[in-house]
Design a protein around this motif. Structure first.
Motif, short mmCIF file in Angstrom:
data_model
loop_
_atom_site.label_atom_id
_atom_site.label_comp_id
_atom_site.label_asym_id
_atom_site.label_seq_id
_atom_site.Cartn_x
_atom_site.Cartn_y
_atom_site.Cartn_z
N ALA A 234 0.98 -1.34 0.08
CA ALA A 234 0.07 -0.11 -0.01
C ALA A 234 0.92 1.27 0.04
O ALA A 234 2.01 1.29 0.66
CB ALA A 234 -0.90 -0.09 1.33
N ASN A 235 0.32 2.18 -0.84
CA ASN A 235 1.25 3.42 -0.63
C ASN A 235 1.02 4.37 0.45
O ASN A 235 1.65 5.31 0.77
CB ASN A 235 1.15 4.15 -2.22
N ASP A 236 0.01 4.44 1.25
CA ASP A 236 -0.54 5.06 2.26
C ASP A 236 -0.83 4.26 3.64
O ASP A 236 -2.09 4.07 3.64
CB ASP A 236 -1.68 5.92 1.90
N ALA B 33 -5.46 2.12 -1.09
CA ALA B 33 -4.65 1.81 -1.82
C ALA B 33 -4.93 1.16 -3.54
O ALA B 33 -4.07 0.90 -4.25
CB ALA B 33 -3.49 0.98 -1.26
N GLY B 34 -6.27 0.90 -3.56
CA GLY B 34 -6.76 0.37 -4.63
C GLY B 34 -6.64 -1.02 -4.67
O GLY B 34 -7.10 -1.84 -5.65
N TYR C 127 2.85 -3.85 3.63
CA TYR C 127 4.05 -3.25 3.62
C TYR C 127 3.90 -1.93 2.70
O TYR C 127 3.38 -1.75 1.74
CB TYR C 127 5.01 -4.06 3.31
N ALA C 128 4.53 -1.00 3.46
CA ALA C 128 4.61 0.28 2.78
C ALA C 128 5.51 0.27 1.50
O ALA C 128 6.36 -0.18 1.29
CB ALA C 128 5.21 1.43 3.53
N LYS C 129 4.81 0.68 0.40
CA LYS C 129 5.61 0.78 -1.04
C LYS C 129 5.19 2.22 -1.81
O LYS C 129 4.04 2.04 -2.07
CB LYS C 129 5.44 -0.43 -1.81
N GLU C 130 6.19 2.95 -1.93
CA GLU C 130 5.85 4.38 -2.29
C GLU C 130 5.21 4.37 -3.81
O GLU C 130 4.33 4.93 -4.36
CB GLU C 130 7.15 5.22 -2.46
N ARG D 143 -4.43 1.78 7.37
CA ARG D 143 -4.95 1.29 8.70
C ARG D 143 -6.23 1.57 9.19
O ARG D 143 -6.84 0.89 9.69
CB ARG D 143 -3.90 1.98 9.51
N ALA D 144 -6.69 2.97 8.98
CA ALA D 144 -7.95 3.60 9.22
C ALA D 144 -9.08 2.50 8.55
O ALA D 144 -10.19 2.32 9.08
CB ALA D 144 -8.06 4.76 8.90
N PHE D 145 -8.77 2.30 7.34
CA PHE D 145 -10.05 1.51 6.54
C PHE D 145 -10.18 0.06 6.87
O PHE D 145 -11.16 -0.34 7.14
CB PHE D 145 -9.37 1.29 5.15
#
Length: 135
Positions: free
Chosen positions: A13-15, A117-118, A53-56, A20-22
């Protein structure tokens, strides 16, 4: 031969804050932050965890990354629509006015939504998915 000790699913996810909130607030799942800030863990009943995991430069997959079995797809869809969730519609599936496919997954019903994140998340009831995975 490879000895596998355990398996855990993951996707990006990019955000991370929005995701987390979703998963915590919209879907009501237990979510914990990775201690090093690299992502989060979604804790599912039955002991399964999913690592996000975070991925820009994240690009959402063109397929369902996570299926959630629920007691009643209609109730889950109604609850999520009330929270502002929009359900996906796909060619090749006969979906009702709420976006639900009837008789999906060996007799249950199914519907799809996306996280911030789609990433595509599927909802299913009827036990067909669980039966297929336990074979």
């Amino acid at each position: 031969m490879v000895t596998v000790r355990s398996v855990y699913p993951s996707f990006s996810a990019n955000d991370i804050d929005a995701v987390r909130a979703f998963y915590a607030d919209t879907l009501g799942l237990r979510v914990t932050a990775h201690p090093e800030g690299a992502g989060l863990a979604i804790k599912l009943d039955g002991g399964t965890s999913v690592f996000v995991y975070a991925k820009e430069n994240h690009t959402p997959a063109s397929f369902t990354v996570l299926h959630l079995t629920v007691d009643d797809v209609d109730e889950a869809v109604d609850e999520l629509i009330a929270k502002g969730v929009v359900f996906e519609r796909y060619e090749g599936f006969e979906q009702d006015e709420k976006g639900i496919v009837r008789g999906f997954m060996e007799g249950g019903d199914g519907a799809w939504l996306t996280d911030p994140a789609g990433n595509v998340i599927g909802l299913a009831d009827g036990g067909g998915l669980e039966a297929a995975l336990s074979r």
